[in-house]
Design a protein around this motif. Sequence first.
Motif, PDB file in Angstrom:
ATOM      1  N   VAL A 138     -23.202  10.816  33.177  1.00 52.85           N
ATOM      2  CA  VAL A 138     -23.571   9.747  32.239  1.00 52.85           C
ATOM      3  C   VAL A 138     -24.524   8.764  32.908  1.00 52.85           C
ATOM      4  CG1 VAL A 138     -22.665   7.706  31.041  1.00 52.85           C
ATOM      5  CG2 VAL A 138     -21.517   9.917  30.788  1.00 52.85           C
ATOM      6  N   LYS A 139     -24.188   8.346  34.112  1.00 55.57           N
ATOM      7  CA  LYS A 139     -25.036   7.399  34.840  1.00 55.57           C
ATOM      8  C   LYS A 139     -26.409   8.012  35.124  1.00 55.57           C
ATOM      9  CE  LYS A 139     -21.223   4.978  37.140  1.00 55.57           C
ATOM     10  NZ  LYS A 139     -20.613   4.622  38.457  1.00 55.57           N
ATOM     11  N   GLU A 140     -26.410   9.260  35.513  1.00 54.97           N
ATOM     12  CA  GLU A 140     -27.659   9.963  35.828  1.00 54.97           C
ATOM     13  C   GLU A 140     -28.572  10.062  34.600  1.00 54.97           C
ATOM     14  OE1 GLU A 140     -28.689  14.612  36.177  1.00 54.97           O
ATOM     15  OE2 GLU A 140     -27.141  13.939  37.589  1.00 54.97           O
ATOM     16  N   LEU A 141     -27.987  10.437  33.450  1.00 53.30           N
ATOM     17  CA  LEU A 141     -28.788  10.598  32.236  1.00 53.30           C
ATOM     18  C   LEU A 141     -29.289   9.268  31.704  1.00 53.30           C
ATOM     19  CD1 LEU A 141     -26.733  13.345  30.359  1.00 53.30           C
ATOM     20  CD2 LEU A 141     -28.989  13.609  31.415  1.00 53.30           C
ATOM     21  N   SER A 142     -28.470   8.225  31.792  1.00 55.85           N
ATOM     22  CA  SER A 142     -28.887   6.911  31.302  1.00 55.85           C
ATOM     23  C   SER A 142     -30.063   6.376  32.103  1.00 55.85           C
ATOM     24  CB  SER A 142     -27.709   5.933  31.369  1.00 55.85           C
ATOM     25  OG  SER A 142     -28.097   4.658  30.900  1.00 55.85           O
ATOM     26  N   LYS A 143     -29.943   6.420  33.419  1.00 54.77           N
ATOM     27  CA  LYS A 143     -31.048   5.950  34.260  1.00 54.77           C
ATOM     28  C   LYS A 143     -32.272   6.841  34.105  1.00 54.77           C
ATOM     29  CE  LYS A 143     -32.311   4.548  38.938  1.00 54.77           C
ATOM     30  NZ  LYS A 143     -33.658   5.149  38.840  1.00 54.77           N
TER      31      LYS A 143
END
Length: 277
Positions: A138-143
């Motif tokens: 989730v963090k990877e895709l958001s950034k």
Amino acid sequence: MKNSTIQRVAASVLCAVIALAGLSACGSNSGSADGSSASPDGQRTEPESSSNSDNKQKNESETAKSQTFSQMFNGKQTIWFYSSESAYIGKDFHPDAIFVFEHGKVTTYKNWQDRASGTAFTFGDFKGVSEDQLLTKVKELSKGSFDKATHGAKGQYIEPKPYDVTFNVRTDSSGNAVASELINIKYWSQSKNKEDEIRLELEQNGTTYSGSEIKSRTIYDKQFTGFTGDGRFFFGRMSTAGSPEPTMPTFDSIGTAGITEEKGMPLNVSGEIIERM
């Protein structure tokens, strides 16, 4: 002769006592060869079958796990997907954001879109991601969606911070039953450079409102289960297809500590949270 008569009488009494003792022993026996037992009135009670016992344990377990929205979101970490695009999500549909609830706080990981190229991530991007890997993904895709949408020309990515999550309930026309529950989620809008808020209103079936159904959708190897409302939005959790679906919370009650009653008409639509650059 007299002694012989006495002996015969004594023997008869002894046999009667033994017979009565035998009957008493049979009558007090609590079990039988087939596992049934006798109740105080002498009626046989059949043993509880293993399937009935299993069902009883299952029901007790489900009751123990049942939580309201405020209980679940004030507890351990759960990750929820939100889409205002449509309730009928698919591999090419974009979540607006992904909410991480934990101990009364919510952290919002937004989906950034380039108006021209539409670089936002999709539900299909979670193919092959395990539950242990989910938050990292989730963090990877958001950034990643921010970097693609801004092309590095509109400031640095700001790591989301947790905000308090609050709840309201709206009652039906009688004022005595909960018709819907509002989940109030604050977040920092980087495109607006200010704090913003989205209010998700989930309507309870069986009221004067249409009701927010719980639906499941399989996308690749994942199952997304959650609340929908009139085809307007999806708010739910992810699990591996074929595994038990995640537990869905129930509505809070009127008078629950920390939850106030919402006045006025229900929200027509749930808000959009996708950041467009």
